[in-house]
Design a protein around this motif. Structure first.
Motif, mmCIF file in Angstrom:
data_model
loop_
_atom_site.group_PDB
_atom_site.id
_atom_site.type_symbol
_atom_site.label_atom_id
_atom_site.label_comp_id
_atom_site.label_asym_id
_atom_site.label_seq_id
_atom_site.Cartn_x
_atom_site.Cartn_y
_atom_site.Cartn_z
ATOM 1 N N LEU A 72 1.365 11.894 4.315
ATOM 2 C CA LEU A 72 2.434 11.985 3.550
ATOM 3 C C LEU A 72 2.243 13.097 2.314
ATOM 4 C CD1 LEU A 72 2.901 8.338 2.158
ATOM 5 C CD2 LEU A 72 4.271 9.582 3.759
ATOM 6 N N ALA A 73 0.866 13.480 2.241
ATOM 7 C CA ALA A 73 0.597 14.611 1.009
ATOM 8 C C ALA A 73 -0.630 15.334 1.468
ATOM 9 C CB ALA A 73 0.718 14.061 -0.280
ATOM 10 N N PRO A 74 -0.514 16.147 2.535
ATOM 11 C CA PRO A 74 -1.640 16.692 2.985
ATOM 12 C C PRO A 74 -2.428 17.837 2.038
ATOM 13 C CG PRO A 74 0.250 17.715 4.341
ATOM 14 C CD PRO A 74 0.524 16.420 3.475
ATOM 15 N N ASP A 75 -1.472 18.221 0.970
ATOM 16 C CA ASP A 75 -1.920 19.200 -0.145
ATOM 17 C C ASP A 75 -2.801 18.370 -1.206
ATOM 18 O OD1 ASP A 75 0.600 17.781 -0.790
ATOM 19 O OD2 ASP A 75 0.905 19.237 -2.248
ATOM 20 N N TRP A 129 -9.618 3.008 2.999
ATOM 21 C CA TRP A 129 -9.717 4.103 3.560
ATOM 22 C C TRP A 129 -8.307 4.261 4.242
ATOM 23 C CZ3 TRP A 129 -14.952 5.679 5.953
ATOM 24 C CH2 TRP A 129 -15.766 5.803 4.879
ATOM 25 N N ALA A 130 -7.606 3.057 4.539
ATOM 26 C CA ALA A 130 -6.094 3.193 5.082
ATOM 27 C C ALA A 130 -5.253 4.081 4.036
ATOM 28 C CB ALA A 130 -5.747 1.969 5.652
ATOM 29 N N VAL A 131 -5.505 3.872 2.822
ATOM 30 C CA VAL A 131 -4.595 4.554 1.923
ATOM 31 C C VAL A 131 -4.966 6.175 1.948
ATOM 32 C CG1 VAL A 131 -4.816 5.240 -0.557
ATOM 33 C CG2 VAL A 131 -4.952 2.921 0.156
ATOM 34 N N LEU A 132 -6.182 6.595 2.330
ATOM 35 C CA LEU A 132 -6.550 8.012 2.504
ATOM 36 C C LEU A 132 -5.698 8.710 3.858
ATOM 37 C CD1 LEU A 132 -10.338 8.050 1.604
ATOM 38 C CD2 LEU A 132 -8.203 7.900 -0.068
ATOM 39 N N GLU A 133 -5.838 7.747 4.727
ATOM 40 C CA GLU A 133 -5.305 8.244 6.011
ATOM 41 C C GLU A 133 -3.647 8.332 5.834
ATOM 42 O OE1 GLU A 133 -7.816 6.695 9.772
ATOM 43 O OE2 GLU A 133 -7.082 4.967 8.551
ATOM 44 N N LEU A 134 -3.159 7.391 5.144
ATOM 45 C CA LEU A 134 -1.648 7.518 4.801
ATOM 46 C C LEU A 134 -1.287 8.732 4.090
ATOM 47 C CD1 LEU A 134 1.151 6.290 5.140
ATOM 48 C CD2 LEU A 134 0.640 4.875 3.244
ATOM 49 N N SER A 135 -2.215 8.967 2.951
ATOM 50 C CA SER A 135 -2.074 10.049 2.070
ATOM 51 C C SER A 135 -2.109 11.246 2.863
ATOM 52 C CB SER A 135 -2.898 9.975 1.062
ATOM 53 O OG SER A 135 -2.741 10.770 -0.247
ATOM 54 N N ALA A 136 -3.045 11.568 3.760
ATOM 55 C CA ALA A 136 -3.329 12.668 4.540
ATOM 56 C C ALA A 136 -2.076 12.834 5.149
ATOM 57 C CB ALA A 136 -4.423 12.343 5.651
ATOM 58 N N ARG A 168 0.794 -1.492 0.042
ATOM 59 C CA ARG A 168 0.120 -0.081 0.001
ATOM 60 C C ARG A 168 0.888 1.230 0.062
ATOM 61 N NH1 ARG A 168 -2.619 -0.740 4.780
ATOM 62 N NH2 ARG A 168 -4.380 -1.510 3.827
ATOM 63 N N HIS A 169 1.900 1.172 0.923
ATOM 64 C CA HIS A 169 2.778 2.389 1.007
ATOM 65 C C HIS A 169 3.361 2.774 -0.166
ATOM 66 C CE1 HIS A 169 5.532 5.315 2.714
ATOM 67 N NE2 HIS A 169 4.953 5.376 3.619
ATOM 68 N N GLN A 170 4.048 1.638 -0.884
ATOM 69 C CA GLN A 170 4.786 1.757 -1.929
ATOM 70 C C GLN A 170 3.923 2.381 -2.992
ATOM 71 O OE1 GLN A 170 6.759 -2.000 -3.408
ATOM 72 N NE2 GLN A 170 7.896 -0.732 -5.323
ATOM 73 N N LEU A 171 2.620 1.882 -3.188
ATOM 74 C CA LEU A 171 2.100 2.236 -4.332
ATOM 75 C C LEU A 171 1.414 3.727 -4.284
ATOM 76 C CD1 LEU A 171 0.079 1.828 -6.986
ATOM 77 C CD2 LEU A 171 -1.766 0.804 -5.198
ATOM 78 N N LEU A 172 1.049 3.766 -2.919
ATOM 79 C CA LEU A 172 0.721 5.417 -2.580
ATOM 80 C C LEU A 172 2.004 6.486 -2.952
ATOM 81 C CD1 LEU A 172 -1.095 7.634 -1.492
ATOM 82 C CD2 LEU A 172 -0.657 7.197 0.765
ATOM 83 N N GLU A 173 3.289 5.988 -2.701
ATOM 84 C CA GLU A 173 4.392 6.807 -2.632
ATOM 85 C C GLU A 173 4.555 7.157 -4.184
ATOM 86 O OE1 GLU A 173 7.729 5.032 -0.667
ATOM 87 O OE2 GLU A 173 7.356 6.864 0.777
#
Length: 277
Positions: A161-164, A152-159, A125-130
């Motif tokens: 890593l990239a809040p913008d 939704w864990a993807v969204l929490e991680l994205s918040a 998940r983390h690698q894909l999101l990055e």
């Protein structure tokens, strides 16, 4: 046009779409590729070398994926679908570059295909999101895209890593249930009873339910919570019209030409101000 092909993105823009939704996965060598299913489906793919039809995308390198023709076969449920013979799997970077060259202002709804019940997909998940965030920043579309996922864990991680970068919480009836693995830190019926409140809790700015879940009351709750509403997948003009009149903020559809026609007609009759495709 056959999905996932560059021709399909061209067709969406030709039809008047102001936003494009697509799906991404990781290849075995860590490339972010545009593909919906976890496997290379025999209804969509033709091997031109080694027989890779039926293989999992995550087990194949980009070079291997490129050997598969994804444009020749059309699907019976889309009788007007046109083939794009010889089309190959594209990376997210390639699709963004291709389409932004045609329309620099198009919005992107990028769905990260992560099944939290699959150990391998959860682990990557983390690698894909990055990788997705790197593509977003590389294309300069931070202000015209959504990171979009059922997980939704993807969204929490994205918040974190990239809040913008804006986030969109996908919902279907099977994911918003007690004990669901799809809702990240939210516990349905325990920490949150309302799906809109749950979406806010994981840092979403958009809630994207299957369209059967959406009515005027749902839109009202979402808007009161500060969420935009983006239902999927809406193909019938009457349903499009009803959702527009209910106040949704966008539509995901297989037929953007139909949506544009419905929206133009609804605006002409005095639909919600500012409504667009």
């Amino acid at each position: 046009m056959v999905e996932h092909t560059l021709a399909s993105f061209d067709a969406a823009l030709d039809a008047g779409a102001t936003g494009i939704e697509l799906d991404v996965r990781l290849s075995a060598d860590g490339q972010v590729v545009v593909w919906h299913d976890s496997v290379l489906s025999p209804s969509q793919c033709v091997s031109s070398g080694q027989d890779l039809v039926g293989a999992r995308v995550c087990d194949l390198t980009l070079e291997q994926l490129r050997t598969v023709d994804i444009g020749t076969l059309t699907l019976g449920r889309f009788p007007d679908q046109q083939a794009s013979p010889g089309a190959r799997v594209s990376t997210l970077d390639e699709v963004l570059a291709h389409s932004l060259d045609r329309d620099p202002g198009v919005w992107w709804t990028i769905e990260l295909k992560v099944d939290p019940r699959d150990e391998g997909e959860s682990r990557s998940r983390h690698q894909l999101l990055e990788g997705v965030l790197e593509s977003i920043h590389g294309a300069g579309i931070e202000r015209q895209c959504f990171v979009h996922s059922f997980d939704w864990a993807v969204l929490e991680l994205s918040a974190r890593l990239a809040p913008d970068v804006l986030r969109s919480a996908l919902v279907e009836s099977q994911t918003w249930v007690a004990g669901s693995p799809w809702t990240g830190s939210v516990r349905v019926g325990e920490s949150h009873d309302d799906v809109c409140a749950g979406a806010v809790a994981v840092g979403a700015q958009v809630v994207s339910p299957e369209h059967d879940l959406v009515d005027e009351a749902f839109v009202g709750r979402a808007h009161a919570a500060g969420l935009a509403v983006l239902p999927w997948t809406v193909n019938e003009p009457d349903r499009m019209r009803a959702l527009v009149l209910a106040g949704v903020d966008g539509l995901v559809t297989d037929y953007p030409d139909r949506a544009v026609s419905v929206l133009m007609a609804t605006d002409a009759r005095g639909g919600p101000p500012g409504t667009g495709p």
